[in-house]
Design an enzyme around this catalytic site. Sequence first.
Site, short mmCIF file in Angstrom:
data_model
loop_
_atom_site.label_atom_id
_atom_site.label_comp_id
_atom_site.label_asym_id
_atom_site.label_seq_id
_atom_site.Cartn_x
_atom_site.Cartn_y
_atom_site.Cartn_z
CE1 TYR A 45 11.32 32.83 17.90
CE2 TYR A 45 9.92 34.45 19.05
CZ TYR A 45 9.89 33.34 18.33
OH TYR A 45 9.07 32.67 18.53
CB SER A 79 5.62 34.22 17.75
OG SER A 79 5.91 34.81 19.10
C1 8X3 Z 1 7.15 32.81 21.51
C2 8X3 Z 1 5.80 33.33 22.23
O1 8X3 Z 1 4.91 34.54 24.19
O2 8X3 Z 1 6.84 32.89 24.63
O3 8X3 Z 1 7.05 32.51 20.08
O4 8X3 Z 1 7.24 35.08 23.47
S1 8X3 Z 1 6.29 33.84 23.71
#
Ligand code: 8X3
Length: 222
Positions: A118, A105
Amino acid sequence: MTRTAFITGATAGIGQAAARRFVAAGWNVIATGRRRDAAAAAEAGEVALLLNNAGLAPPMQTLQEADLDASLNAIETNITGLVALTRALLPGVIARKGSVINLSSVAATYPYRGGAVYGGSKAFVRQFSLDLRCDLHGTGVRVTSIEPGMAETEFTIVRTGGDREASDALYRGMNPMTAEDLAGTIYWIASLPPHLNINTIELMPVSQSFAGFQVARGESGS
Ligand code: 8X3
């Protein structure tokens, strides 16, 4: 020869779109919602491509406010499950000079409030992918960390504990990426000539960019 892809988190979102994309291109797809099915696939030993897509985002809360179990659950899925599954399927992937594609991510690189667990788990996925390339040096196996920003999937519904309104509000009017956008990128990575490896790839919708540092002043600032 028909190749087999093993795709986790394939019951919805990016995983499901990727499964459809690979099937449309003639791949055999083992699509799973749970990583526990790994043993069966490893025994079959037929997997040429592993897409580690399954992941969890705990609620956007500071660590001091967050429920520890939700944090640990995300770590279990995003890190422990991913490592265990990769370990289980790797012999078959090596035998086929195949590919491992891991869903990280933008949160792996850009910190934001409420994203410690996260983002930390996705930073693990990114670095794990790079280090795994070293482990697999000389095997012909390709490894990629794909690092998307905002994509409208069930991601935010899960993150908000099922709040569809909050999810709709987050993506409203900003033209987010779609699961199909990312499935197309994943398929492109998988279908590149075998001598090419995409190490990391970061994607965002045009409407998403970066925010700066924050400063606390006065007594509470130090
Ligand atoms: C999530 C991406 O930009 O919504 O993995 O945090 S974001």
